[in-house]
Design a protein around this motif. Sequence first.
Motif, short mmCIF file in Angstrom:
data_model
loop_
_atom_site.label_atom_id
_atom_site.label_comp_id
_atom_site.label_asym_id
_atom_site.label_seq_id
_atom_site.Cartn_x
_atom_site.Cartn_y
_atom_site.Cartn_z
N TYR A 96 -5.96 13.20 -1.23
CA TYR A 96 -5.19 11.99 -1.01
C TYR A 96 -5.61 10.91 -2.00
O TYR A 96 -6.74 10.90 -2.50
N SER A 119 0.84 -1.20 0.00
CA SER A 119 0.00 0.00 0.00
C SER A 119 0.88 1.25 0.00
O SER A 119 2.03 1.22 0.45
N ARG A 130 0.21 5.84 0.15
CA ARG A 130 -0.72 6.96 0.12
C ARG A 130 -0.03 8.18 -0.49
O ARG A 130 1.04 8.59 -0.02
N GLN A 145 -5.24 6.88 -1.56
CA GLN A 145 -4.80 5.69 -0.83
C GLN A 145 -4.83 4.50 -1.79
O GLN A 145 -5.88 4.19 -2.36
#
Length: 124
Positions: free
Chosen positions: A80, A17, A19, A82
Motif C-alpha cells: 500500500y 488523501s 490510498r 497511503q
Amino acid sequence: QVQLVESGGGSVQAGGSQRLSCAASDRTFSRYYMGWFRQAPGKEREFVAAINWSGSSTYYADSVKGRFTISRDNAKNTAYLQMSSLKPEDTAVYYCAVDVSRILRTDWSEYDYWGQGTQVTVSS
C-alpha cells in the motif's frame, strides 16, 4: 514471474488523501522488497518509497517524507501507499515494483517486476 496490479488512483483535491494498493499474483511476493515510483508527463520516473520484505524497514523520497506511508500485508500479497496532504505536484502515474535483490534501492532500473500504473491527479 510476479504480476503486479495497482489500484486506488483517481482525482483528489489538494490537501486530500488517497490510498494506492498493489496486489501481487504470487506468494513469493513476501520475500521481496517493494517500491513505489511515479512519473509525471514529460518527467523521468522517480522514486517515492520502498519497503523491505517484512515491512520493518522503509525509505522515502524527501518530497513525500511525512506525507506518504508505505506498508505491506504479506498475508494478502498486497502493498500500500497511503498518501496524505496531497499537492498538485504529486500528480503522476504511480507504479509499484518488486526488487528480488532484497536490498532497499531507489533506482527504478534495479527493480525487476512492474505493475501497469495508476493515475493520481491532484487539483488545486
